[in-house]
Structures are given as structure tokens and as C-alpha cells.
Design an enzyme around this catalytic site. Structure first.
Site, PDB file in Angstrom:
ATOM      1  N   ASN A  77       0.864  -1.172   0.000  1.00  0.00           N
ATOM      2  CA  ASN A  77       0.000   0.000   0.000  1.00  0.00           C
ATOM      3  C   ASN A  77       0.907   1.231   0.000  1.00  0.00           C
ATOM      4  O   ASN A  77       1.502   1.554   1.026  1.00  0.00           O
ATOM      5  CB  ASN A  77      -0.907  -0.031   1.239  1.00  0.00           C
ATOM      6  CG  ASN A  77      -1.798   1.196   1.331  1.00  0.00           C
ATOM      7  OD1 ASN A  77      -1.807   2.027   0.419  1.00  0.00           O
ATOM      8  ND2 ASN A  77      -2.548   1.314   2.416  1.00  0.00           N
ATOM      9  N   LYS A 116       0.011   4.219  -0.328  1.00  0.00           N
ATOM     10  CA  LYS A 116      -0.672   5.380   0.262  1.00  0.00           C
ATOM     11  C   LYS A 116      -0.467   6.631  -0.619  1.00  0.00           C
ATOM     12  O   LYS A 116      -0.432   6.522  -1.831  1.00  0.00           O
ATOM     13  CB  LYS A 116      -0.194   5.583   1.704  1.00  0.00           C
ATOM     14  CG  LYS A 116      -0.327   4.281   2.516  1.00  0.00           C
ATOM     15  CD  LYS A 116      -0.138   4.439   3.993  1.00  0.00           C
ATOM     16  CE  LYS A 116      -0.287   3.074   4.664  1.00  0.00           C
ATOM     17  NZ  LYS A 116      -0.253   3.118   6.115  1.00  0.00           N
ATOM     18  N   HIS A 149      -9.751   0.754   4.909  1.00  0.00           N
ATOM     19  CA  HIS A 149      -8.436   1.008   5.518  1.00  0.00           C
ATOM     20  C   HIS A 149      -8.613   1.950   6.710  1.00  0.00           C
ATOM     21  O   HIS A 149      -9.423   2.879   6.666  1.00  0.00           O
ATOM     22  CB  HIS A 149      -7.467   1.620   4.497  1.00  0.00           C
ATOM     23  CG  HIS A 149      -6.058   1.609   5.012  1.00  0.00           C
ATOM     24  ND1 HIS A 149      -5.589   2.575   5.867  1.00  0.00           N
ATOM     25  CD2 HIS A 149      -5.049   0.719   4.842  1.00  0.00           C
ATOM     26  CE1 HIS A 149      -4.332   2.280   6.191  1.00  0.00           C
ATOM     27  NE2 HIS A 149      -3.978   1.158   5.576  1.00  0.00           N
ATOM     28  N   GLU A 152      -6.983   4.371   7.746  1.00  0.00           N
ATOM     29  CA  GLU A 152      -6.828   5.809   7.461  1.00  0.00           C
ATOM     30  C   GLU A 152      -8.115   6.372   6.845  1.00  0.00           C
ATOM     31  O   GLU A 152      -8.478   7.525   7.105  1.00  0.00           O
ATOM     32  CB  GLU A 152      -5.599   6.023   6.560  1.00  0.00           C
ATOM     33  CG  GLU A 152      -4.312   5.882   7.370  1.00  0.00           C
ATOM     34  CD  GLU A 152      -3.142   5.257   6.640  1.00  0.00           C
ATOM     35  OE1 GLU A 152      -3.104   5.291   5.398  1.00  0.00           O
ATOM     36  OE2 GLU A 152      -2.253   4.707   7.333  1.00  0.00           O
ATOM     37  N   GLU A 156      -5.346  -5.157  10.333  1.00  0.00           N
ATOM     38  CA  GLU A 156      -4.314  -4.150  10.588  1.00  0.00           C
ATOM     39  C   GLU A 156      -4.647  -3.423  11.892  1.00  0.00           C
ATOM     40  O   GLU A 156      -5.469  -2.492  11.891  1.00  0.00           O
ATOM     41  CB  GLU A 156      -4.277  -3.128   9.455  1.00  0.00           C
ATOM     42  CG  GLU A 156      -3.965  -3.725   8.096  1.00  0.00           C
ATOM     43  CD  GLU A 156      -3.416  -2.670   7.134  1.00  0.00           C
ATOM     44  OE1 GLU A 156      -2.228  -2.749   6.826  1.00  0.00           O
ATOM     45  OE2 GLU A 156      -4.170  -1.778   6.724  1.00  0.00           O
ATOM     46  N   GLY A 167       2.302   2.245  10.877  1.00  0.00           N
ATOM     47  CA  GLY A 167       3.207   3.377  10.748  1.00  0.00           C
ATOM     48  C   GLY A 167       3.870   3.786  12.055  1.00  0.00           C
ATOM     49  O   GLY A 167       4.480   4.851  12.141  1.00  0.00           O
ATOM     50  N   SER A 187       3.377  -2.146  10.370  1.00  0.00           N
ATOM     51  CA  SER A 187       4.821  -2.157  10.640  1.00  0.00           C
ATOM     52  C   SER A 187       5.495  -3.471  10.254  1.00  0.00           C
ATOM     53  O   SER A 187       6.410  -3.938  10.940  1.00  0.00           O
ATOM     54  CB  SER A 187       5.098  -1.821  12.111  1.00  0.00           C
ATOM     55  OG  SER A 187       4.684  -0.486  12.387  1.00  0.00           O
TER      56      SER A 187
END
Ligand code: 13P
Length: 251
Positions: free
Chosen positions: A8, A10, A97, A99, A169, A175, A215
């Protein structure tokens, strides 16, 4: 089951760099075809054509889109339709996702709508789920995963199940450099498998690949891939660099 290693990207990389990264990655994969691995790259929209061109003819690599809007067409300024994606050769998408959920307010209901909309139109969907640190600390892990899978998976046509992937996730591991430990990943993936099987039946549930994301790095990828019910990895930061992503693919 083949392991799926997904990148991904992003909102990273300009066009030239994305094309170059994809070319080098695909060149390496073409030179040493890896049995048992399938690679999916999710670039930003403007980079998709270059990544598609770089991966043309390499059967182990495919390209997806990070987002779309669940309507055929119309007055949805700034959004991308599935028809537009199909038009340039993309038939897989991410949905849910963290985010999108946390920065852009996508609710479980909206994620469910997107998932059903794309699956009904023949797309493959990688449905992302995962708990926040506060939810984990409150003992809500299974409730959150249950809530995030129940709506999107309810009433799916049987012939769409083979196009569904779930990516677990944990939000606190995305991150942050904090990878979930093997015991945490094992527990969460077992919970996801049982939730998915409860909704889709044993055969359907077994057939859905469950990826881990958060991560993932070259030094933890192999241990994660060995765990029961970990059918692949969804990689953010470490997928931006060809060498680290290749090490993860080879893990
Ligand atoms: P990182 O690998 O950078 O933690 O990102 C994970 C992710 O969000 C992939 O979708």
C-alpha cells in the site's frame, strides 16, 4: 494457499518514481519467479497506469486502487468510480483502511456498502479491519473485529467470496514501528477466521485469505507468515523501497 504480499503506497511517490520502482520490482520478480507468492501493488490513482505498464505480463503481480466511491457515476466531486478503474485495467480495490475510517470518517456502514458494491460488480476487495489501542486495552478486540466484518460480509453472493480478502491491521501498529507480537497476531487472526467462517460458512471462511498489516518489515515478515491463518502481508512504509519490499516478498 499462495501467500499474498501487498504494497500500500498510500499518498507517496510521484509518477516517475512510482514507475521506476514498479519496473525494478517487476524486473526482479520476473528474473526469479517466486512460487507461492502473489504480489499486489496499490499505488495512488495517478501512478496506476505506470505501475500497470511495468507489471504487464508478470502473472504474479497485480495492481489495485486504494479507494473508490460506491456509485455508478454522477455528482460526486473528487471521487473515482469502479467503471473508471476498470477502464484503465484495474479490478481490485481496498476498502475500510483505517486511514479512511479514522481520517475521512468512513463508517462500518459505508465500508459495508463499498465492499458489497465492488464485489457485486466483479471486483476483488481487500477489506481492512483492526482495533485502536484504546479498544484493545478495553478488551474490545473481538467485538470490534466482529462489528467490522458482520456488515460487509452479510448477504454476499456466494460467487463473490473467492474475490474477498481480509486484512487485519491493528491501528496502533500502522506506521508506528510497533508490530503486533506473534501471540497477538495469532489470536486476532484466529478470531477473524472464526468470525468470517460464522458468516460465510466453513468452506467460505476457509477460502478467504487473511493478511496481517502494521509495521511489517524484512526482519519480522517470515515469523508473521509462519503463523496459522496468516495468508499474507499488507505492507505500507517498507513497501516503498524496492530492496526492503523484495526481502519481505522473499521471506
Ligand atoms: P505500515 O506498514 O507503514 O505500518 O502501514 C501499514 C498499512 O497501513 C498498510 O495498509
Amino acid at each position: 494457499m499462495q501467500k499474498i504480499i501487498a504494497a500500500n503506497w498510500k499518498m507517496c511517490k510521484l509518477r516517475q518514481e512510482a514507475g521506476k520502482t514498479a519496473e525494478e520490482l517487476c524486473g526482479a520478480l520476473a528474473a526469479e519467479p517466486l512460487s507461492g507468492r502473489r504480489v499486489v501493488i496499490f499505488p495512488s490513482f495517478t501512478n496506476i497506469p505506470d505501475v500497470l505498464a511495468a507489471s504487464a505480463g508478470i502473472s504474479s503481480v497485480s495492481v489495485g486502487a486504494q479507494n473508490f466511491y460506491p456509485a455508478e457515476e454522477g455528482a460526486f466531486t473528487g471521487e473515482i468510480s469502479l467503471a473508471m478503474l476498470r477502464d484503465i485495467g484495474v479490478t481490485q480495490v481496498l476498502a475500510g483502511h483505517s486511514e479512511r475510517r479514522h481520517l475521512f470518517g468512513e463508517t462500518d456502514e459505508f465500508v459495508a456498502r463499498k465492499t458489497a458494491f465492488a464485489l457485486e460488480r466483479g471486483f476483488s476487495v481487500m477489506l481492512c479491519i483492526g482495533e485502536t489501542l484504546a479498544e484493545r486495552e478495553a478488551g474490545e478486540l473481538v467485538n470490534v473485529l466482529s462489528r467490522q466484518t458482520a456488515l460487509p460480509l452479510a448477504n454476499l453472493p456466494a460467487d463473490s467470496i473467492s474475490r474477498l480478502t481480509v486484512a487485519y491491521e491493528p491501528v496502533w501498529a500502522i506506521g508506528t514501528g510497533k508490530v503486533a507480537g506473534p501471540a497477538e497476531v495469532f489470536e486476532a487472526h484466529a478470531a477473524v477466521r472464526s468470525l468470517v467462517s460464522r458468516i460465510l460458512g466453513d468452506d467460505g471462511g476457509r477460502a478467504v485469505p487473511i493478511l496481517y498489516g502494521g509495521s511489517v518489515k524484512p526482519d519480522n515478515a517470515a515469523a508473521l507468515l509462519e503463523l496459522d491463518n496468516v495468508d499474507g502481508l499488507l505492507v505500507g512504509g517498507a513497501s516503498l523501497n524496492i530492496q526492503t519490499f523484495l526481502q519481505i516478498i522473499r521471506a
